[in-house]
Design a protein around this motif. Structure first.
Motif, PDB file in Angstrom:
ATOM      1  N   ARG A  26       0.813  -1.225   0.000  1.00 29.53           N
ATOM      2  CA  ARG A  26       0.000   0.000   0.000  1.00 29.53           C
ATOM      3  C   ARG A  26       0.841   1.268   0.000  1.00 29.53           C
ATOM      4  NH1 ARG A  26      -5.971  -0.335   2.238  1.00 29.53           N
ATOM      5  NH2 ARG A  26      -6.444  -2.483   1.656  1.00 29.53           N
ATOM      6  N   PHE A  27       1.981   1.228  -0.692  1.00 26.62           N
ATOM      7  CA  PHE A  27       2.750   2.462  -0.834  1.00 26.62           C
ATOM      8  C   PHE A  27       1.940   3.405  -1.718  1.00 26.62           C
ATOM      9  CE2 PHE A  27       5.630   5.290  -3.068  1.00 26.62           C
ATOM     10  CZ  PHE A  27       6.295   5.855  -2.001  1.00 26.62           C
ATOM     11  N   PRO A  28       1.696   4.638  -1.242  1.00 24.94           N
ATOM     12  CA  PRO A  28       0.803   5.535  -1.992  1.00 24.94           C
ATOM     13  C   PRO A  28       1.511   6.416  -3.028  1.00 24.94           C
ATOM     14  CG  PRO A  28       1.310   6.493   0.137  1.00 24.94           C
ATOM     15  CD  PRO A  28       2.111   5.204   0.046  1.00 24.94           C
ATOM     16  N   PHE A  29       0.815   6.645  -4.134  1.00 27.25           N
ATOM     17  CA  PHE A  29       1.274   7.565  -5.177  1.00 27.25           C
ATOM     18  C   PHE A  29       0.271   8.705  -5.267  1.00 27.25           C
ATOM     19  CE2 PHE A  29       2.926   3.427  -6.126  1.00 27.25           C
ATOM     20  CZ  PHE A  29       4.212   3.652  -6.565  1.00 27.25           C
ATOM     21  N   PHE A  30       0.791   9.935  -5.436  1.00 26.22           N
ATOM     22  CA  PHE A  30      -0.121  11.077  -5.515  1.00 26.22           C
ATOM     23  C   PHE A  30      -0.823  11.124  -6.865  1.00 26.22           C
ATOM     24  CE2 PHE A  30      -1.246  15.498  -6.302  1.00 26.22           C
ATOM     25  CZ  PHE A  30      -1.935  15.793  -5.142  1.00 26.22           C
ATOM     26  N   SER A  31      -0.092  10.789  -7.921  1.00 23.83           N
ATOM     27  CA  SER A  31      -0.617  10.891  -9.292  1.00 23.83           C
ATOM     28  C   SER A  31       0.256  10.018 -10.195  1.00 23.83           C
ATOM     29  CB  SER A  31      -0.554  12.359  -9.739  1.00 23.83           C
ATOM     30  OG  SER A  31      -0.627  12.483 -11.142  1.00 23.83           O
ATOM     31  N   MET A  32      -0.310   9.444 -11.250  1.00 26.98           N
ATOM     32  CA  MET A  32       0.488   8.621 -12.156  1.00 26.98           C
ATOM     33  C   MET A  32      -0.039   8.773 -13.591  1.00 26.98           C
ATOM     34  SD  MET A  32       1.422   4.575 -11.830  1.00 26.98           S
ATOM     35  CE  MET A  32       1.650   4.627 -10.047  1.00 26.98           C
ATOM     36  N   LYS A  33       0.391   9.878 -14.218  1.00 20.51           N
ATOM     37  CA  LYS A  33      -0.048  10.154 -15.593  1.00 20.51           C
ATOM     38  C   LYS A  33       1.160  10.172 -16.516  1.00 20.51           C
ATOM     39  CE  LYS A  33      -3.821  13.160 -14.065  1.00 20.51           C
ATOM     40  NZ  LYS A  33      -4.182  14.552 -13.826  1.00 20.51           N
ATOM     41  N   ARG A  34       0.920   9.873 -17.784  1.00 19.80           N
ATOM     42  CA  ARG A  34       2.006   9.975 -18.752  1.00 19.80           C
ATOM     43  C   ARG A  34       2.460  11.433 -18.867  1.00 19.80           C
ATOM     44  NH1 ARG A  34       0.001   9.413 -23.465  1.00 19.80           N
ATOM     45  NH2 ARG A  34      -2.141   8.865 -22.933  1.00 19.80           N
ATOM     46  N   ILE A  35       3.737  11.608 -19.210  1.00 22.21           N
ATOM     47  CA  ILE A  35       4.330  12.954 -19.262  1.00 22.21           C
ATOM     48  C   ILE A  35       3.637  13.837 -20.306  1.00 22.21           C
ATOM     49  CG2 ILE A  35       6.161  12.520 -20.991  1.00 22.21           C
ATOM     50  CD1 ILE A  35       6.741  14.273 -17.597  1.00 22.21           C
ATOM     51  N   GLU A  36       2.948  13.207 -21.250  1.00 20.75           N
ATOM     52  CA  GLU A  36       2.229  13.978 -22.279  1.00 20.75           C
ATOM     53  C   GLU A  36       1.111  14.819 -21.634  1.00 20.75           C
ATOM     54  OE1 GLU A  36       2.635  10.517 -22.714  1.00 20.75           O
ATOM     55  OE2 GLU A  36       4.488  10.903 -23.804  1.00 20.75           O
ATOM     56  N   ALA A  37       0.607  14.379 -20.474  1.00 22.51           N
ATOM     57  CA  ALA A  37      -0.428  15.148 -19.772  1.00 22.51           C
ATOM     58  C   ALA A  37       0.124  16.499 -19.318  1.00 22.51           C
ATOM     59  CB  ALA A  37      -0.951  14.363 -18.579  1.00 22.51           C
ATOM     60  N   PHE A  38       1.472  16.595 -19.283  1.00 23.52           N
ATOM     61  CA  PHE A  38       2.129  17.845 -18.878  1.00 23.52           C
ATOM     62  C   PHE A  38       2.920  18.421 -20.054  1.00 23.52           C
ATOM     63  CE2 PHE A  38       1.504  15.006 -15.357  1.00 23.52           C
ATOM     64  CZ  PHE A  38       0.858  15.807 -14.431  1.00 23.52           C
ATOM     65  N   ALA A  53       3.356  18.897 -10.084  1.00 25.27           N
ATOM     66  CA  ALA A  53       2.059  18.249  -9.849  1.00 25.27           C
ATOM     67  C   ALA A  53       2.218  16.973  -9.024  1.00 25.27           C
ATOM     68  CB  ALA A  53       1.397  17.938 -11.184  1.00 25.27           C
ATOM     69  N   ASN A  54       3.441  16.730  -8.530  1.00 25.25           N
ATOM     70  CA  ASN A  54       3.739  15.541  -7.725  1.00 25.25           C
ATOM     71  C   ASN A  54       3.373  14.259  -8.481  1.00 25.25           C
ATOM     72  OD1 ASN A  54       4.818  14.300  -5.523  1.00 25.25           O
ATOM     73  ND2 ASN A  54       3.032  14.580  -4.173  1.00 25.25           N
ATOM     74  N   ASN A  55       3.681  14.265  -9.774  1.00 25.67           N
ATOM     75  CA  ASN A  55       3.296  13.156 -10.646  1.00 25.67           C
ATOM     76  C   ASN A  55       4.419  12.125 -10.804  1.00 25.67           C
ATOM     77  OD1 ASN A  55       1.460  11.960 -12.654  1.00 25.67           O
ATOM     78  ND2 ASN A  55       3.076  12.519 -14.108  1.00 25.67           N
ATOM     79  N   THR A  56       4.039  10.877 -10.719  1.00 21.14           N
ATOM     80  CA  THR A  56       4.960   9.756 -10.947  1.00 21.14           C
ATOM     81  C   THR A  56       4.952   9.420 -12.431  1.00 21.14           C
ATOM     82  OG1 THR A  56       4.655   8.847  -8.731  1.00 21.14           O
ATOM     83  CG2 THR A  56       5.308   7.293 -10.462  1.00 21.14           C
ATOM     84  N   SER A  57       6.136   9.395 -13.057  1.00 24.84           N
ATOM     85  CA  SER A  57       6.173   9.101 -14.494  1.00 24.84           C
ATOM     86  C   SER A  57       7.485   8.426 -14.866  1.00 24.84           C
ATOM     87  CB  SER A  57       5.988  10.379 -15.311  1.00 24.84           C
ATOM     88  OG  SER A  57       7.115  11.211 -15.170  1.00 24.84           O
ATOM     89  N   ALA A  58       7.539   7.913 -16.097  1.00 26.91           N
ATOM     90  CA  ALA A  58       8.718   7.147 -16.512  1.00 26.91           C
ATOM     91  C   ALA A  58       9.331   7.725 -17.786  1.00 26.91           C
ATOM     92  CB  ALA A  58       8.339   5.684 -16.680  1.00 26.91           C
ATOM     93  N   PHE A  59       8.874   7.247 -18.963  1.00 28.64           N
ATOM     94  CA  PHE A  59       9.518   7.669 -20.204  1.00 28.64           C
ATOM     95  C   PHE A  59       9.351   9.161 -20.473  1.00 28.64           C
ATOM     96  CE2 PHE A  59       9.144   8.752 -24.723  1.00 28.64           C
ATOM     97  CZ  PHE A  59      10.438   8.478 -25.121  1.00 28.64           C
ATOM     98  N   ASN A  60      10.454   9.794 -20.884  1.00 30.24           N
ATOM     99  CA  ASN A  60      10.436  11.146 -21.422  1.00 30.24           C
ATOM    100  C   ASN A  60      11.778  11.344 -22.103  1.00 30.24           C
ATOM    101  OD1 ASN A  60       9.744  13.732 -22.068  1.00 30.24           O
ATOM    102  ND2 ASN A  60      10.000  14.581 -20.006  1.00 30.24           N
ATOM    103  N   CYS A  61      11.781  11.600 -23.393  1.00 30.60           N
ATOM    104  CA  CYS A  61      13.035  11.757 -24.126  1.00 30.60           C
ATOM    105  C   CYS A  61      13.626  13.120 -23.816  1.00 30.60           C
ATOM    106  CB  CYS A  61      12.788  11.590 -25.625  1.00 30.60           C
ATOM    107  SG  CYS A  61      14.317  11.687 -26.568  1.00 30.60           S
ATOM    108  N   ARG A  62      14.414  13.165 -22.745  1.00 34.90           N
ATOM    109  CA  ARG A  62      15.023  14.434 -22.318  1.00 34.90           C
ATOM    110  C   ARG A  62      16.448  14.185 -21.841  1.00 34.90           C
ATOM    111  NH1 ARG A  62      14.907  14.347 -16.643  1.00 34.90           N
ATOM    112  NH2 ARG A  62      13.230  13.136 -15.698  1.00 34.90           N
TER     113      ARG A  62
END
Ligand SMILES: [Zn+2]
Length: 244
Positions: A128-140, A150-159
């Motif tokens: 039950r480890f909590p995440f605040f938000s988990m959206k793809r980086i495209e949402a930002f 936005a305290n968002n958890t994300s993975a891929f981003n070509c940067r």
């Protein structure tokens, strides 16, 4: 008239005696059957609720669909990036939110680690480890600062890596940032996101915080990942990365 009524009553009396009760009580019988069906179903529904199906971890792995590829080409991927979109996968998974409810999130990672990431997040779900938000980086719009704010958890981003020209592991789909506010990036002069400033003290147990001795780090280590919170100078507490 009186005789006709008497005859009718006699006929009705004979019918009452002769006909089986099922014919006369047909409607009531149907009602009873319906009631039975209704009430027999109740225990099975109750059993299903008792099993709390909403607490079961769910995850699925998908190739990048055309509509998502269009968004990625707009915000997070461009020709020359070190990974092809066809080598990336979308993971849809359930996670516990800061509101103690189960939500569905999306992560884009490299195909080679997709099932591993799915298992890791299954373990995080189990504790039950909590995440605040988990959206793809495209949402930002592909903006890492906006995602962190936005305290968002994300993975891929070509940067590229902050302040450098080399690609980050995120550009390969081989890194994940978790709850950036409670787990900020700190190079000694800059804290990202700025709201992470109040979470630089890592001693206490705070919702969504990743600590060196805590379960999140040990789960990722078990699968061979590295943690940015263990780096010597710059600390990137939100960051986990995988080398193949
Ligand atoms: Zn990162």
């Amino acid at each position: 008239m009186g005789r006709m009524l008497t005859a009718l009553l006699i006929v009705l009396g004979i019918l009452w005696v002769l006909l089986p009760p099922t014919v006369l009580m047909g409607q009531n019988q149907d009602l009873q059957t319906e009631q039975k069906a209704c009430c027999q179903a109740v225990p099975s529904v109750a059993t299903a609720n008792a099993m709390s199906p909403e607490t079961a971890y769910e995850s699925s792995i998908h190739p990048i669909a055309d509509n998502i590829e269009t968004e990625m080409r707009q915000f997070s991927w461009r020709p020359g990036c070190p990974v092809a979109i066809s080598d990336l996968r979308l993971i849809r998974l359930t996670y516990w939110g800061f509101d103690s409810a189960v939500h569905t999130g999306e992560l884009v990672v490299h195909e080679s680690i997709a099932s591993e990431v799915s298992r890791i997040f299954g373990e995080l779900f189990a504790i039950r480890f909590p995440f605040f938000s988990m959206k793809r980086i495209e949402a930002f719009s592909g903006d890492d600062d906006a995602s962190m704010n936005a305290n968002n958890t994300s993975a891929f981003n070509c940067r590229v890596i902050k302040g450098r020209k080399t690609y980050s592991r995120h550009a390969y789909g081989l890194a994940i940032d978790i709850n950036p506010v409670q787990n900020p990036y700190d190079n000694g002069t800059t804290v990202s996101p700025p709201s992470g400033q109040s979470y630089l003290s890592r001693s206490s147990e705070i919702m969504g915080m990743i600590t060196a001795q805590g379960p999140v780090v040990s789960i990722f280590y078990k699968y061979g990942w590295k943690w940015g919170g263990a780096w010597k100078r710059t600390k990137d507490y939100q960051h986990f990365e995988r080398y193949l």
